[in-house]
Write an enzyme that holds these catalytic residues in place. Sequence first.
Site, PDB file in Angstrom:
ATOM      1  N   GLU A 289      43.291  59.586 -57.580  1.00  0.00           N
ATOM      2  CA  GLU A 289      43.727  60.597 -56.607  1.00  0.00           C
ATOM      3  C   GLU A 289      42.653  60.739 -55.540  1.00  0.00           C
ATOM      4  O   GLU A 289      41.489  60.985 -55.847  1.00  0.00           O
ATOM      5  CB  GLU A 289      44.013  61.917 -57.316  1.00  0.00           C
ATOM      6  CG  GLU A 289      45.244  61.831 -58.208  1.00  0.00           C
ATOM      7  CD  GLU A 289      46.462  61.253 -57.498  1.00  0.00           C
ATOM      8  OE1 GLU A 289      46.784  61.727 -56.386  1.00  0.00           O
ATOM      9  OE2 GLU A 289      47.085  60.310 -58.022  1.00  0.00           O
ATOM     10  N   CYS A 323      41.261  68.673 -51.057  1.00  0.00           N
ATOM     11  CA  CYS A 323      42.034  67.501 -50.638  1.00  0.00           C
ATOM     12  C   CYS A 323      43.312  67.960 -49.949  1.00  0.00           C
ATOM     13  O   CYS A 323      43.858  67.279 -49.097  1.00  0.00           O
ATOM     14  CB  CYS A 323      42.365  66.641 -51.842  1.00  0.00           C
ATOM     15  SG  CYS A 323      43.125  67.581 -53.166  1.00  0.00           S
TER      16      CYS A 323
HETATM   17  P1  NAP Z   1      33.452  60.920 -54.233  1.00  0.00           P
HETATM   18  O1  NAP Z   1      32.210  60.847 -53.472  1.00  0.00           O
HETATM   19  O2  NAP Z   1      34.412  59.795 -54.120  1.00  0.00           O
HETATM   20  O3  NAP Z   1      33.019  61.147 -55.759  1.00  0.00           O
HETATM   21  C1  NAP Z   1      33.976  61.348 -56.772  1.00  0.00           C
HETATM   22  C2  NAP Z   1      33.383  60.916 -58.085  1.00  0.00           C
HETATM   23  O4  NAP Z   1      33.173  59.499 -58.039  1.00  0.00           O
HETATM   24  C3  NAP Z   1      32.027  61.530 -58.380  1.00  0.00           C
HETATM   25  O5  NAP Z   1      31.932  61.811 -59.745  1.00  0.00           O
HETATM   26  C4  NAP Z   1      31.078  60.427 -57.985  1.00  0.00           C
HETATM   27  O6  NAP Z   1      29.832  60.490 -58.617  1.00  0.00           O
HETATM   28  C5  NAP Z   1      31.845  59.216 -58.438  1.00  0.00           C
HETATM   29  N1  NAP Z   1      31.410  57.942 -57.852  1.00  0.00           N
HETATM   30  C6  NAP Z   1      30.674  57.724 -56.738  1.00  0.00           C
HETATM   31  N2  NAP Z   1      30.505  56.396 -56.550  1.00  0.00           N
HETATM   32  C7  NAP Z   1      31.146  55.763 -57.555  1.00  0.00           C
HETATM   33  C8  NAP Z   1      31.341  54.410 -57.915  1.00  0.00           C
HETATM   34  N3  NAP Z   1      30.858  53.408 -57.198  1.00  0.00           N
HETATM   35  N4  NAP Z   1      32.058  54.134 -59.017  1.00  0.00           N
HETATM   36  C9  NAP Z   1      32.591  55.121 -59.772  1.00  0.00           C
HETATM   37  N5  NAP Z   1      32.428  56.427 -59.481  1.00  0.00           N
HETATM   38  C10 NAP Z   1      31.723  56.752 -58.387  1.00  0.00           C
HETATM   39  O7  NAP Z   1      34.285  62.248 -53.882  1.00  0.00           O
HETATM   40  P2  NAP Z   1      33.744  63.745 -53.845  1.00  0.00           P
HETATM   41  O8  NAP Z   1      32.903  63.909 -52.636  1.00  0.00           O
HETATM   42  O9  NAP Z   1      33.195  64.116 -55.166  1.00  0.00           O
HETATM   43  O10 NAP Z   1      35.103  64.547 -53.680  1.00  0.00           O
HETATM   44  C11 NAP Z   1      35.726  64.758 -52.458  1.00  0.00           C
HETATM   45  C12 NAP Z   1      36.894  63.822 -52.285  1.00  0.00           C
HETATM   46  O11 NAP Z   1      37.816  64.003 -53.358  1.00  0.00           O
HETATM   47  C13 NAP Z   1      37.698  64.098 -51.022  1.00  0.00           C
HETATM   48  O12 NAP Z   1      38.035  62.889 -50.425  1.00  0.00           O
HETATM   49  C14 NAP Z   1      38.940  64.816 -51.553  1.00  0.00           C
HETATM   50  O13 NAP Z   1      40.060  64.718 -50.723  1.00  0.00           O
HETATM   51  C15 NAP Z   1      39.136  64.116 -52.847  1.00  0.00           C
HETATM   52  N6  NAP Z   1      39.960  64.901 -53.764  1.00  0.00           N
HETATM   53  C16 NAP Z   1      41.236  64.482 -54.005  1.00  0.00           C
HETATM   54  C17 NAP Z   1      42.053  65.234 -54.834  1.00  0.00           C
HETATM   55  C18 NAP Z   1      43.454  64.791 -55.134  1.00  0.00           C
HETATM   56  O14 NAP Z   1      44.057  65.302 -56.077  1.00  0.00           O
HETATM   57  N7  NAP Z   1      44.020  63.871 -54.370  1.00  0.00           N
HETATM   58  C19 NAP Z   1      41.568  66.406 -55.407  1.00  0.00           C
HETATM   59  C20 NAP Z   1      40.256  66.797 -55.138  1.00  0.00           C
HETATM   60  C21 NAP Z   1      39.456  66.029 -54.309  1.00  0.00           C
HETATM   61  P3  NAP Z   1      28.534  61.077 -57.849  1.00  0.00           P
HETATM   62  O15 NAP Z   1      28.819  62.523 -57.659  1.00  0.00           O
HETATM   63  O16 NAP Z   1      27.450  60.817 -58.804  1.00  0.00           O
HETATM   64  O17 NAP Z   1      28.425  60.322 -56.565  1.00  0.00           O
END
Ligand code: NAP
Length: 521
Positions: A289, A323
């Site tokens: 997601e 999001c």
């Molecule tokens: P993110 O930077 O993509 O991080 C999400 C998770 O992925 C974190 O636990 C992060 O760990 C981990 N991660 C980072 N690099 C990775 C890799 N190479 N391989 C595997 N995992 C990795 O996103 P965020 O800043 O936490 O969240 C914001 C985003 O989430 C926004 O784009 C928002 O729209 C989206 N979101 C979507 C929904 C939905 O239901 N569609 C709901 C909520 C949020 P680290 O923290 O250690 O980097």
Amino acid sequence: MTRLPDFRNEPLTDYSIPANRAAFERAIDLVRSQLGQRYPLRIGADAVWTGDTFDSINPSRPAEVIGTFAKGRKEDAERAIAVADSAFQTWQYTDPLERAGYLLSAAAEMRRRKHEFSAWMVFEIGKPWSEADADTCEAIDFLEYYARQMIRLTEASDMLYPCPGEQNQLLYIPLGVGAVIPPWNFPNAIMTGMTSAAIVAGNCVVLKPSSLTPMIAYKFCELLWNNGLPPGVLNFVPGPGSAIGDTMVDHPRTRFIAFTGSKEVGTRIFERAAKVQPGQKWLKRTVLEMGGKDAVVVDETADLEAAAEGIVISAFGFQGQKCSAGSRAIIVDKVYDTVEARVVEKTRQLRLDAPDLGPEVNQGPVADKNAMKTIMDYIEVGTQEGKLLLGGKAKQTPEGGYFIEPTIFGDVPGDARIAQEEIFGPVLAMIRARDYDDALKIANSTEFGLTGSVYSRDRSRLERARREFHVGNLYFNRKCTGALVGSHPFGGFNMSGTDSKAGGPDYLLLFTQAKSVAERL
Ligand code: NAP
């Protein structure tokens, strides 16, 4: 197990009631007294220190350490997967009702300590009280809902047509070991939802929380560990996604990845998970997601006051870091100026401050220093692309919190960068559409497709949007945020992800595979 009462959403807390306010203040004091402690990884029954740590900090006051966490390394992720794999050999056969029982007990305990869980989020990620409360209520809802859904799945055989001379069964069996990788923005709800769905379906999990919000994840895990969840079913391995994420995704014993986060990381996981590794015996399942660039559309027949209110809440709830945030307001020309003026006026009333100060604070900091820089860069872009109507500046505080004023740009072209790219902060692009046709076209013009809202009193236009507005969660005459478990199954189209519909009747299927058994009588 006796029959469970029907599912009902956990009620939100009204902080204008003095007793509720006092209870939350006590929770704030309790959490404050527990700040700065140290937390290990948990692999199987072992608390693991890795030789390196990282701090979770308060974005309102970056010097304030919420907790210090052991930093997981590749070898820890690998060990956690092996331990989860071994626990899976028995957990997969545990009675689904017993598995559901763990979720129900965790829900009961989280409900008892509701304000405490919310207060952790006020400190750890700068959630205003009501946003933190909604996050905790949603987490409780997921636990209650998925427990019931698991019980329902055990009755799936009832849906089969009888075949004469045979007894037929459809069994939803678990997949195996899952990497669960949540974001920081619903650090309780989304983390709890993904983890509990995987576990109740009979899988074992390696949970890697966001590096910005490991504290609330640890608190949730404690509920299950302390309640007798067998060791190895839920392993806790915080650490930088950039360092251990690939290991978790690539591992040949990883059977599925449940991820919520950015498009960039989600698409990377999608690609890597598709590659079959030496020794791997399955095609990995991915539940991904991702982001949104959600729009609130307003036509000339709409209740303009309600629309302006909905736009402000959708755009600036939790500082626009949802999001589902309505980061685009698309208004038909006939009423654009009126709506713009009302939106600016209402946004002016928002109070930006450290959320632990009280429920009157409805705008807190953004997540961290990196988020602050990205958002300020977009604001700079916005000044070239539209008319700055409000905000546009960082708010300086003595403690150096990451505060950005709620910012509105007017007359932004639909194809501008700030109207197309996810900013994930308190920045609203207001877009003038020629008419309703044009408004729908603009609404559908991004690569995302998560949420959207239409304010109109014209039935035929609402029906058109029902068909043509291409988003996973569409709302009429209400805000585009605030999906309720059980009522608004949540997930998006296109680059918003795999449309998992969290909190809906199909979600658990993503964590299972169906086995059909026929016995000749
Ligand atoms: P993110 O930077 O993509 O991080 C999400 C998770 O992925 C974190 O636990 C992060 O760990 C981990 N991660 C980072 N690099 C990775 C890799 N190479 N391989 C595997 N995992 C990795 O996103 P965020 O800043 O936490 O969240 C914001 C985003 O989430 C926004 O784009 C928002 O729209 C989206 N979101 C979507 C929904 C939905 O239901 N569609 C709901 C909520 C949020 P680290 O923290 O250690 O980097």
